[in-house]
Design an enzyme around this catalytic site. Structure first.
Site, PDB file in Angstrom:
ATOM      1  N   CYS A   2       0.832  -1.199   0.000  1.00  0.00           N
ATOM      2  CA  CYS A   2       0.000   0.000   0.000  1.00  0.00           C
ATOM      3  C   CYS A   2       0.866   1.248   0.000  1.00  0.00           C
ATOM      4  CB  CYS A   2      -0.913   0.029   1.232  1.00  0.00           C
ATOM      5  SG  CYS A   2      -2.010  -1.398   1.369  1.00  0.00           S
ATOM      6  N   ASP A  95      -2.161  -9.906   5.633  1.00  0.00           N
ATOM      7  CA  ASP A  95      -0.971  -9.822   6.483  1.00  0.00           C
ATOM      8  C   ASP A  95      -1.030  -8.641   7.439  1.00  0.00           C
ATOM      9  OD1 ASP A  95      -0.800  -8.260   4.175  1.00  0.00           O
ATOM     10  OD2 ASP A  95       1.380  -8.308   4.120  1.00  0.00           O
ATOM     11  N   ILE A 289      15.267  -5.387 -19.608  1.00  0.00           N
ATOM     12  CA  ILE A 289      15.096  -4.133 -20.349  1.00  0.00           C
ATOM     13  C   ILE A 289      16.347  -3.829 -21.157  1.00  0.00           C
ATOM     14  CG2 ILE A 289      15.929  -2.593 -18.525  1.00  0.00           C
ATOM     15  CD1 ILE A 289      13.262  -0.919 -19.530  1.00  0.00           C
TER      16      ILE A 289
END
Length: 607
Positions: A2, A95, A289
């Site tokens: 988050c 969690d 990449i």
């Protein structure tokens, strides 16, 4: 995973809070939540990785304990079982959902039980005076930025600097020595950021603030160095076996998620070993990449060899150097302050491609060099100290954009006067580096894992992966791996002119021999070749670093910067190119966050 934010002993309007949340929504596009009162508030943006239908934040335990959380707690099932024995019941298996009960049971020491990467904020209203507890993980994988107002005794915090600036109380004024600090270490080390009133909570730190009081901090310390049972070079094979098993355990744990998980494969040793270990558990997708066109140090063929050897589904991502100017602006915005590593552009583009391909989690090989002695500057310092003891200044110059004697030549006289008495790197850290009781290599390892790794690498990886809505997981940053690496004898890390001895031994037989035998090279842009007259990057740099801008800022001497362009035209070299790159990034930051002089189009209209 988050983004979190909040304020304590302060007043923030709903409009401010919504603005803060919106500014970091890319890091949590799957949901949001907040709890606000007149004098405090906390909120989050959620990237759903574990228990997709649960895990709504803020988490509450009754009406007295509220928590928000950013990161992953890998031992949450074990902790949930322990808390159930204490009588707690849980509505989901997320969690972060265990945090309020864990805090109620163990108090401020609850973070000692967490195994993972995280920043946590807990509001405790059980006593007569409300209390805010903030905590960071052992390595600094999940940063948290703070603004403390000593006069008002108020605190604001957020996972990202641009979001923190969404609070009106945060001035965003520049920290004047910031340019000097940045050029000395490629991004500011320590707690101070490029903003005078914004700091970053150090790794392994708990901050406790009782309402109306001055915060107190507790440094919990990095993972303790293990007393190594490997006595020296003769035990390299045994140490390699143990390290391989520890990494195998961590990779297996970090592959657990309720969403698809990928791996980043640069073609170097560290990420290639992570890729090989991940592939032991079934089909895995690997991402590399590269840059359109023909450039030095192209690693895509090594990455492809690793993918074929491990049997991954391989994704080759390409970016066009013509897009670099726009990409630089995005990178600087998401980082919130300058970082002189050119690979930051590739990091953002790579994680964006990972998410576009349908993955929310990716394992990387970051931190192996810091823990296991992978940098040439480490080898040189260890060898120089053994030969004649003269290593310190050379080592510091290797950390910098350009050596100390050249940096001051770029500054105006006024700026030279301003920074003359200031230490660009925290003096306490330098003192331990200079005169600690351990070997030079161990002192350097402690310095790099405590200061350079979180500031220069981990914040870049966190911010730019989350900018693409991807959670980056780092096996080499896990406690067992870091503790073992820090405790190894010097000879098992650097010996005979070779670096990362035990890690190479651990990878033997698991990777193509071509990858094990290849010379070490930095995972970065070939900026010396790309910053050449006529390229889009060159035109952009000349525009951004034109004399009028520099004179207005008053820190850089325009003539000295112009001489860098001349030198890069006539005789390109890595130091000149990196200096121009770093100054370009700083000017982009100054324009975005300090209201620098705007670029103008051909008719003088702001571009």
């Amino acid at each position: 995973m988050c983004r979190i934010y909040g304020y304590f002993n302060a007043i923030a309007s709903v409009h401010e809070v919504r603005a803060v949340a919106a500014l970091q929504r890319h890091g949590g596009p799957d949901g949001s939540g907040r709890t606000l009162t007149g004098t405090w508030g906390v909120g989050n943006n959620r990237l759903a990785v574990v228990d997709l239908d649960g895990g709504q934040q803020p988490f509450h335990l009754g009406e007295r304990i509220t928590a928000v959380f950013n990161g992953e707690i890998y031992n949450h099932d074990e902790l949930r079982r322990r808390l159930r024995r204490h009588g707690y019941r849980f509505a989901d298996r997320s969690d972060g959902g265990i945090i309020p009960a864990l805090y109620e049971t163990y108090g401020e020491g609850f973070v000692d039980l967490l195994d993972g990467m995280y920043t946590v904020a807990v509001l405790d209203r059980r006593g007569a005076v409300p209390k805010l507890v903030l905590a960071t993980d052992h390595a600094g994988m999940k940063p948290l930025y703070l603004r403390w107002d000593a006069a008002a005794r108020s605190l604001h915090f957020s996972s990202e600097i641009p979001a923190l600036l969404g609070f009106r109380a945060v001035s965003g004024a520049p920290w004047e020595p910031g340019l000097h600090s940045y050029l000395s270490s490629k991004t500011p080390f320590g707690e101070q950021t490029m903003f005078s009133d914004i700091t970053v909570l150090p790794p392994a730190t708990t901050l406790v603030c009782d309402l109306g009081q001055v915060p107190r901090t507790v440094r919990r310390g990095l993972p303790e160095r293990e007393g190594s049972h490997f006595s020296g070079a003769a035990e390299e094979a045994a140490a390699a076996t143990e390290l391989r098993e520890r990494l195998r355990t961590e990779v297996r744990r970090l592959l657990v998620a309720d969403v698809p998980v990928a791996v980043i494969t640069s073609g170097g040793l560290d990420s290639s070993l992570v890729t090989a270990l991940a592939a032991e558990h079934g089909a895995v997708h690997s991402f590399n990449i590269a840059y359109r066109g023909h450039w030095p140090f192209d690693e895509r063929h090594f990455a492809r060899q690793v993918a074929e050897h491990a049997g991954t589904v391989h994704h080759q991502v390409e970016i066009d150097p013509a897009d670099f100017p726009a990409l630089i602006e995005d990178v600087v915005w998401h980082l919130g302050q300058p970082n002189a590593d050119p690979i930051a552009l590739s990091t953002l583009a790579l994680f964006t491609a990972v998410r576009d391909a349908g993955f929310k989690v990716a394992l990387t090989g970051d931190a192996a060099d810091e823990v296991f002695g992978g940098y040439g500057r480490m080898r040189a310092a260890a060898e120089d100290s053994a030969a004649h003891g003269d290593w310190y200044q050379t080592y510091l110059d290797e950390l910098a954009v350009l050596p100390a004697h050249l940096r001051h030549g770029l500054y105006t006289e006024a700026y030279q006067d301003l920074v003359r008495a200031s230490s660009p790197i925290p003096e306490e850290a330098l003192e331990r580096l200079r005169r600690g009781p351990d070997t030079v290599l161990r002192r350097i390892t402690d310095f790099e894992t405590s200061h350079r790794l979180p500031a220069y690498h981990l914040r870049r990886v966190d911010h730019l992966s989350m900018a693409g809505s991807v959670e980056a997981r780092l096996p080499f940053c896990q406690r067992d791996v870091m503790a073992m690496g820090a405790g190894l004898p010097d000879a098992l890390r650097i010996r005979g002119g070779k670096v990362k001895r035990v890690l190479y031994a651990a990878a033997a037989g698991m990777l193509p021999q071509s990858v094990l035998d290849r010379p070490k090279q930095p995972f970065t842009l070939p900026v010396t070749a790309m910053l050449a007259p006529g390229t889009p990057l060159w035109v952009y740099a000349r525009d951004m670093l034109e004399p009028r801008r520099l004179a207005a800022a008053g820190q850089l001497e325009p003539g000295a910067v112009d001489a860098l362009f001349t030198a890069q035209t006539e005789k390109p070299d890595d130091t000149t190119a990196l200096t121009l790159w770093a100054l370009l990034v700083h000017e982009v930051w100054r324009e975005q966050f300090q209201g620098g002089v705007r670029r103008t189009g051909p008719l003088g209209v702001a571009a």
